[in-house]
Design an enzyme around this catalytic site. Structure first.
Site, PDB file in Angstrom:
ATOM      1  N   ASP A  24     -14.126  -3.326   1.599  1.00  0.00           N
ATOM      2  CA  ASP A  24     -13.016  -4.007   2.250  1.00  0.00           C
ATOM      3  C   ASP A  24     -13.004  -3.609   3.716  1.00  0.00           C
ATOM      4  O   ASP A  24     -13.287  -2.444   4.053  1.00  0.00           O
ATOM      5  CB  ASP A  24     -11.678  -3.644   1.599  1.00  0.00           C
ATOM      6  CG  ASP A  24     -10.530  -4.461   2.182  1.00  0.00           C
ATOM      7  OD1 ASP A  24     -10.362  -5.618   1.764  1.00  0.00           O
ATOM      8  OD2 ASP A  24      -9.825  -3.947   3.069  1.00  0.00           O
ATOM      9  N   GLU A  26     -10.845  -3.886   7.543  1.00  0.00           N
ATOM     10  CA  GLU A  26      -9.689  -4.265   8.353  1.00  0.00           C
ATOM     11  C   GLU A  26     -10.214  -4.625   9.732  1.00  0.00           C
ATOM     12  O   GLU A  26     -11.144  -3.976  10.245  1.00  0.00           O
ATOM     13  CB  GLU A  26      -8.674  -3.116   8.446  1.00  0.00           C
ATOM     14  CG  GLU A  26      -8.136  -2.649   7.098  1.00  0.00           C
ATOM     15  CD  GLU A  26      -7.467  -3.741   6.292  1.00  0.00           C
ATOM     16  OE1 GLU A  26      -6.918  -4.687   6.897  1.00  0.00           O
ATOM     17  OE2 GLU A  26      -7.504  -3.675   5.048  1.00  0.00           O
ATOM     18  N   HIS A 165      -3.275  -3.159   2.541  1.00  0.00           N
ATOM     19  CA  HIS A 165      -3.956  -3.559   3.777  1.00  0.00           C
ATOM     20  C   HIS A 165      -4.619  -2.378   4.484  1.00  0.00           C
ATOM     21  O   HIS A 165      -4.803  -2.423   5.699  1.00  0.00           O
ATOM     22  CB  HIS A 165      -3.004  -4.288   4.732  1.00  0.00           C
ATOM     23  CG  HIS A 165      -2.498  -5.586   4.184  1.00  0.00           C
ATOM     24  ND1 HIS A 165      -3.296  -6.679   4.009  1.00  0.00           N
ATOM     25  CD2 HIS A 165      -1.259  -5.950   3.753  1.00  0.00           C
ATOM     26  CE1 HIS A 165      -2.591  -7.681   3.499  1.00  0.00           C
ATOM     27  NE2 HIS A 165      -1.346  -7.251   3.332  1.00  0.00           N
ATOM     28  N   ASP A 170      -7.472  -0.923  -0.631  1.00  0.00           N
ATOM     29  CA  ASP A 170      -7.753  -2.279  -1.121  1.00  0.00           C
ATOM     30  C   ASP A 170      -9.072  -2.335  -1.884  1.00  0.00           C
ATOM     31  O   ASP A 170      -9.192  -3.078  -2.873  1.00  0.00           O
ATOM     32  CB  ASP A 170      -7.789  -3.262   0.046  1.00  0.00           C
ATOM     33  CG  ASP A 170      -6.394  -3.555   0.599  1.00  0.00           C
ATOM     34  OD1 ASP A 170      -5.428  -2.937   0.097  1.00  0.00           O
ATOM     35  OD2 ASP A 170      -6.280  -4.383   1.524  1.00  0.00           O
TER      36      ASP A 170
END
Length: 585
Positions: A24, A26, A165, A170
């Site tokens: 994942d 960001e 998030h 995540d």
């Protein structure tokens, strides 16, 4: 299919043995290359066990927008001392080496990673990729969750980690979602990575239940035959890997409705392993012609292909017939259907004033002039019988016309093509495009038929041809052809003397009777497959008993000129007038 991309083991890898790296990211925005990565989190798992975790903040190289900072909790201050992507990416790729990447909405995360690789000058390893969003759409219903968001799926599958998030959190939640989804597809019979790669809800339960039919089949080249419970042949196909090809009929990669229906009826698949790809192609044709399987669309009725015949009688004419006979007539074809044969006849009548009536005529003719004779479209030998001199001259004149037509059918067709091109050009200049298109189609039909009969007729006249070609794995593929029919094939292993194999093939090959020329001893389609193999680069002729050739200025050259124009017409490449001009030019 977007679920998995990349090259997978043809035999499939059990899902319990696959190492997945759930990742994942960001980011500062949604555009890779413009936005930057602020955090990478990943979990490596196999068989439900966590093997390792990877997490780091990343300096994105651009300011973090306030709403992104509010959403993720990652601020400019937090990433000020963090490493750049040039340092993080190699470490992540090492962590993920040899795995299948998994992400929720994988196209987003993978696009950022690929953009980072390009930015760093790092080659992208080409991971296989699983998208849990796409997989969830296949097996999770709207009654279970309102959407396919990570938070919704995490609740559905009872993940102990709540998405927030942040990349590692995540990724951990996505691990639990992945395991829940794999459990569901496992109940539907998906056991291997290959099956997961092609899994889709579009695959009917009947297709899934029949996957076991492919399991005993060999990973070898040849022919496969689907049969129903009463042993009737449903479908015949060919492949370089029988097992892999048959498996595809039970996956989403098979989208033909009639094939799904066929699979639902099938109870058995019989493999026929072949020594060479050519043998497989020929066996397929013969089995289709023999059994006429209802789910095969092509090659089922080769005996229905018509020919055009220039008859043998005092005043010959053109006739459409169903077979070639030993009557010394001149034949053109065979054609895919009667319509194509009629177009070829019309093309010949456009140029040569052959009689078009079907009544019997002796050497003295018989009958009055027809409308075609008055238009100059028929030499009208029937009207020139009263006077002895006129009759003899009529025989000579008509024989000259027949000779020209016969030459165009069997040899030099330049005059025929030139006259038809001129006719197309004249009609196009007058903007009579519909009539020009009719003549164009006639031209294509007659040239294709002439090219076909000239090629296969020459091959059919050869009592025996032995040829060889080197396959990629070494050795020699050896082919024996008798009167246009594949009489046998074999393979001499790499490093061995091929001549004993040639001698053995000749001694054991099928005995083939001489056919009625120009028809080959096989179906025309088989003869053409043999021809393509013989004419391919790398094929060497070992021995030829007979004369294998094509006539100078024959139809083969003209066909090579016309086929690209026909293809352009089918695909609408150019304007109508321009395309006709191209044919006429």
């Amino acid at each position: 299919m977007r679920l998995i991309q990349g090259t997978l083991d043809e035999l499939g890898t059990p899902l319990s043995d696959v190492e997945f790296v759930v990742v994942d990211l960001e980011t500062t925005g949604g555009a890779p290359g413009t936005s930057g990565i602020t955090e990478v989190g990943a979990v490596r798992v196999r068989g439900g066990e966590v093997l390792g975790e990877f997490q780091t903040l990343v300096h994105p190289g651009v300011p973090i927008p306030p709403f992104i900072a509010l959403l993720t909790g990652i601020t400019d201050a937090m990433v000020r001392e963090a490493p750049g992507i040039g340092s993080v990416l190699p470490a992540f790729l090492e962590f993920a080496r040899g795995s299948v990447l998994v992400a929720h909405n994988a196209p987003f995360d993978v696009s950022f990673l690929k953009a980072a690789a390009r930015q760093c000058g790092q080659p992208w390893p080409g991971f296989a990729v699983v998208d849990t969003v796409h997989l969830a759409r296949q097996v999770v219903t709207n009654d279970e969750v309102p959407n396919r968001k990570l938070s919704s799926l995490a609740r559905l599958f009872g993940s102990p980690t709540t998405p927030d998030h942040r990349a590692l959190t995540d990724a951990r939640a996505t691990v639990h979602v992945l395991h829940g989804l794999l459990e569901r597809v496992g109940s539907l019979g998906v056991r291997s990575l290959e099956e997961l790669s092609t899994f889709s809800s579009r695959v009917s339960p009947a297709q899934r239940r029949k996957r076991h039919l492919a399991e005993p089949l060999p990973n070898a080249p040849g022919v496969y035959v689907f049969r129903d419970g009463r042993d009737h042949v449903l479908y015949v196909g060919t492949s370089r890997d029988i097992r892999t090809r048959v498996r595809s009929y039970f996956t989403a990669s098979e989208t033909r409705t009639r094939m799904a229906e066929m699979v639902g009826i099938a109870e058995r698949v019989d493999p026929i392993v072949c020594a060479t790809p050519l043998e497989a192609e020929v066996r397929e044709l013969r089995l289709i012609a023999e059994h006429k399987p209802r789910y095969n669309r092509r090659s089922r009725f080769p005996e229905r292909q018509p020919w055009v015949k220039l008859t043998v009688e005092p005043f010959p004419r053109l006739s459409i017939v169903s077979e070639v006979r030993a009557d010394d007539a001149t034949y053109l074809g065979p054609f895919s259907g009667r319509r194509a044969a009629e177009q070829a006849v019309d093309a010949l009548h456009e140029v040569f004033a052959l009689r078009q009536c079907s009544r019997r005529m002796g050497r003295r003719g018989g009958g009055g002039a027809c409308a075609l004779a008055e238009m100059g479209r028929c030499a009208a030998p029937c009207t020139r019988a009263a006077d002895e001199y006129d009759h003899e001259q009529a025989v000579v004149d008509y024989a000259a016309i027949v000779a020209q037509a016969r030459a165009a059918m069997t040899g030099d067709c330049r005059g025929l093509v030139r006259d038809l091109r001129a006719r197309i050009g004249s009609l196009s200049d007058d903007q009579r495009f519909e009539q020009a298109a009719v003549v164009r189609d006639r031209l294509v039909a007659v040239v294709r038929a002439a090219a076909r009969v000239q090629r296969i007729g020459s091959l059919a006249s050869c009592a025996e041809i032995v040829a060889a070609r080197r396959p990629t794995q070494g050795g020699w593929e050896i082919v024996l052809v008798r009167y246009g029919r594949l009489a046998g094939t074999t393979v001499s292993p790499r490093g061995s003397d091929p001549w004993p194999y040639v001698d053995a093939l000749r001694a054991t090959g099928e005995v083939v009777e001489s056919p009625v020329l120009p028809s080959p001893a096989a179906t025309p389609e088989e003869a053409e497959k043999v021809l393509r193999w013989l004419e391919a680069d790398g094929t060497r002729l070992v021995d030829v008993q007979g004369s294998w050739s094509c006539p100078l200025h024959g139809a083969g050259y003209e066909r090579a000129q016309l086929d690209p124009v026909s293809a352009a017409l089918r695909t609408g490449v150019a304007g109508f007038g321009d395309r006709l001009a191209g044919v006429a030019g």
